[in-house]
Write an enzyme that holds these catalytic residues in place. Structure first.
Site, PDB file in Angstrom:
ATOM      1  N   ASP A  65       0.880  -1.164   0.000  1.00  0.00           N
ATOM      2  CA  ASP A  65       0.000   0.000   0.000  1.00  0.00           C
ATOM      3  C   ASP A  65       0.918   1.215   0.000  1.00  0.00           C
ATOM      4  O   ASP A  65       1.594   1.492   1.000  1.00  0.00           O
ATOM      5  CB  ASP A  65      -0.886  -0.019   1.245  1.00  0.00           C
ATOM      6  CG  ASP A  65      -1.766   1.223   1.368  1.00  0.00           C
ATOM      7  OD1 ASP A  65      -1.573   2.193   0.599  1.00  0.00           O
ATOM      8  OD2 ASP A  65      -2.644   1.239   2.250  1.00  0.00           O
ATOM      9  N   TYR A 162      -6.090  16.050  -9.876  1.00  0.00           N
ATOM     10  CA  TYR A 162      -5.105  15.234 -10.580  1.00  0.00           C
ATOM     11  C   TYR A 162      -3.989  16.113 -11.138  1.00  0.00           C
ATOM     12  O   TYR A 162      -2.800  15.783 -11.000  1.00  0.00           O
ATOM     13  CB  TYR A 162      -5.799  14.456 -11.705  1.00  0.00           C
ATOM     14  CG  TYR A 162      -4.905  13.442 -12.389  1.00  0.00           C
ATOM     15  CD1 TYR A 162      -4.610  12.229 -11.786  1.00  0.00           C
ATOM     16  CD2 TYR A 162      -4.365  13.694 -13.649  1.00  0.00           C
ATOM     17  CE1 TYR A 162      -3.809  11.284 -12.405  1.00  0.00           C
ATOM     18  CE2 TYR A 162      -3.554  12.761 -14.273  1.00  0.00           C
ATOM     19  CZ  TYR A 162      -3.280  11.559 -13.652  1.00  0.00           C
ATOM     20  OH  TYR A 162      -2.479  10.641 -14.269  1.00  0.00           O
TER      21      TYR A 162
END
Length: 269
Positions: A65, A162
């Site tokens: 992760d 983004y």
């Protein structure tokens, strides 16, 4: 074959079960590298077995992760115990977020920044010592490639989070490249800025726009973007992987702090 310094190279790629990450792992393995494939899937996921089968015996899988300091520390322990150093780190894992800025939640913003930006910081910080050890014996040193985007260079409507994250990756790359160079650490750090690439992540992003009523089908949006690109098509993952392999190799031994744009001419317009 010309020795590009990749045969036997010790490599870690994040987000490597799909898309650009998978294509990168395949390309580097094909050039003789030992590759740690990392992603969120558990080791017993059938997809993991399929990918390792394609990459060959020199590849291993670690669940990672990329937002977790603990997971990064575990990956570092594996590398230090098995390899003693790292030659190439490809920070590829990422996600997207689309929609008007006034409708974005702070929680969604933070999640995207954690995956797209924090992960790059954690990867570089965690493996600085291992990369320095690996780079000491390589022409040009070890190589870090941070996968950004053309959205870190130019704006695009309804992708502000983004855009911000990939712009941050671009400048983080330049900052640590200069830091390492000044400290004479044998580590090069570069960013790669793909245009629109036909990956599962792109399909998901296009579907989100469909869900918001922007188009009838995701394919319609992808066709429109291809038409807006000067070369009139989307990129394939292996085309980005080839550029990443170049940055990882000794062919790029004098490159650090650079941004390599692979976008079919999008940002030249």
């Amino acid at each position: 074959m010309l020795d590009r310094g990749l045969k036997g190279a010790r490599v870690l790629v994040t987000g490597a079960l799909r898309g650009i990450g998978l294509a990168t792992a395949e390309r580097l393995a094909a050039e003789g590298a030992q590759v740690i494939v990392t992603d969120l899937s558990p080791p017993d996921d059938p997809l993991v077995g399929q990918v390792l089968g394609r990459l060959g015996p020199a590849a291993v899988y670690l669940r990672l992760d990329v937002t977790s300091e603990t997971d990064w520390d575990l990956a570092r322990g594996w590398v230090e115990n098995r390899w003693g150093g790292l030659d190439v780190l490809v920070n590829n894992a990422g996600t997207d977020m689309v929609g008007p800025v006034d409708q974005a939640s702070l929680a969604a913003w933070h999640r995207l920044m954690s995956i797209n930006v924090d992960s790059v910081f954690l990867g570089v910080r965690t493996f600085t010592a291992a990369l320095a050890a690996g780079g000491a014996g390589r022409r040009g040193g070890a190589s870090v490639i941070n996968v950004a985007s053309i959205m870190g260079l130019v704006g695009f409507a309804e992708t502000s989070a983004y855009n911000t994250s990939k712009g941050a990756v671009r400048l983080f790359t330049k900052a640590v490249a200069i830091e390492f160079a000044h400290a004479q650490k044998p580590i090069r750090v570069n960013s790669i800025h793909p245009g629109f690439v036909e990956t599962p992540l792109l399909h998901v992003g296009m579907q989100r726009w469909v869900d918001q009523g922007k188009a009838a089908k995701a394919q319609d949006l992808m066709d429109a973007i291809a038409g807006m690109t000067p070369v009139k098509r989307l990129a394939q993952p292996d085309e980005i992987a080839a550029a990443i392999a170049f940055l990882a190799s000794s062919d790029a031994s004098y490159m650090t702090g650079s941004e390599l744009v692979v976008d079919g001419g999008w940002t030249a317009q």
